[in-house]
Design a protein around this motif. Structure first.
Motif, short mmCIF file in Angstrom:
data_model
loop_
_atom_site.label_atom_id
_atom_site.label_comp_id
_atom_site.label_asym_id
_atom_site.label_seq_id
_atom_site.Cartn_x
_atom_site.Cartn_y
_atom_site.Cartn_z
N THR A 202 -0.64 22.63 -21.14
CA THR A 202 -0.73 23.89 -20.40
C THR A 202 0.68 24.43 -20.21
O THR A 202 1.65 23.65 -20.21
N SER B 155 6.37 31.35 -12.84
CA SER B 155 5.12 31.89 -12.29
C SER B 155 5.28 33.37 -11.94
O SER B 155 4.35 34.15 -12.11
N LEU C 93 6.63 23.13 -17.70
CA LEU C 93 7.68 23.42 -16.74
C LEU C 93 8.42 22.18 -16.24
O LEU C 93 9.36 22.29 -15.46
N ARG D 12 13.15 21.88 -10.31
CA ARG D 12 11.77 22.04 -10.77
C ARG D 12 11.04 23.11 -9.97
O ARG D 12 10.26 23.90 -10.52
N ASP E 58 -2.28 32.52 -12.77
CA ASP E 58 -2.53 31.12 -12.43
C ASP E 58 -3.49 30.49 -13.42
O ASP E 58 -3.31 29.34 -13.84
N ALA F 127 1.92 25.32 -17.47
CA ALA F 127 2.41 24.67 -16.25
C ALA F 127 3.00 23.29 -16.56
O ALA F 127 4.00 22.89 -15.97
N GLU F 128 2.38 22.55 -17.48
CA GLU F 128 2.89 21.23 -17.85
C GLU F 128 4.24 21.33 -18.54
O GLU F 128 5.06 20.42 -18.46
N ALA G 235 9.59 26.53 -11.58
CA ALA G 235 8.18 26.90 -11.44
C ALA G 235 8.02 28.30 -10.83
O ALA G 235 7.19 29.09 -11.28
N ALA H 132 10.28 25.20 -19.95
CA ALA H 132 10.19 26.45 -19.19
C ALA H 132 10.71 27.61 -20.02
O ALA H 132 10.12 28.70 -20.01
N LEU I 76 -1.58 29.86 -16.63
CA LEU I 76 -0.65 28.73 -16.51
C LEU I 76 -1.36 27.38 -16.60
O LEU I 76 -0.76 26.39 -17.02
N ASP I 77 -2.62 27.33 -16.21
CA ASP I 77 -3.38 26.07 -16.19
C ASP I 77 -4.27 25.87 -17.41
O ASP I 77 -5.01 24.88 -17.48
#
Length: 80
Positions: free
Chosen positions: A53, A27, A58, A19, A39, A55-56, A23, A64, A42-43
């Motif tokens: 999002t 990123s 991933l 993980r 950033d 990010a979620e 990430a 991913a 990603l959010d």
């Protein structure tokens, strides 16, 4: 660092390591595509990922890969 303190500096499990690498990989790609806004991007929830999002997404390798594909499309002008 908090993880290390709470777990007495034990090693990450293979799943945790995967993980983290996932990430970092995504990123880095997001930074390449969106620069200083990576950033924030990603959010931010998006309809592309059904309100999640990036990010979620991933949490899984498949998620991913979906984010990577989206970023690739954005970098090449295929995203509307």
């Amino acid at each position: 660092m908090q993880y290390a303190v709470e777990n007495r500096f034990e090693r990450f499990t293979p799943a945790q390591s995967e993980r983290i690498v996932r990430a970092l990989r995504v990123s880095g790609l997001a930074r390449e595509a969106f620069g200083d806004k990576a950033d924030e991007w990603l959010d931010r929830p998006t309809t592309v990922f059904a309100g999640a999002t990036p990010a979620e997404m991933l949490v899984t390798e498949a998620g991913a890969r979906a984010v990577e594909m989206f970023i690739g499309q954005a970098m090449h002008g295929f995203v509307a």
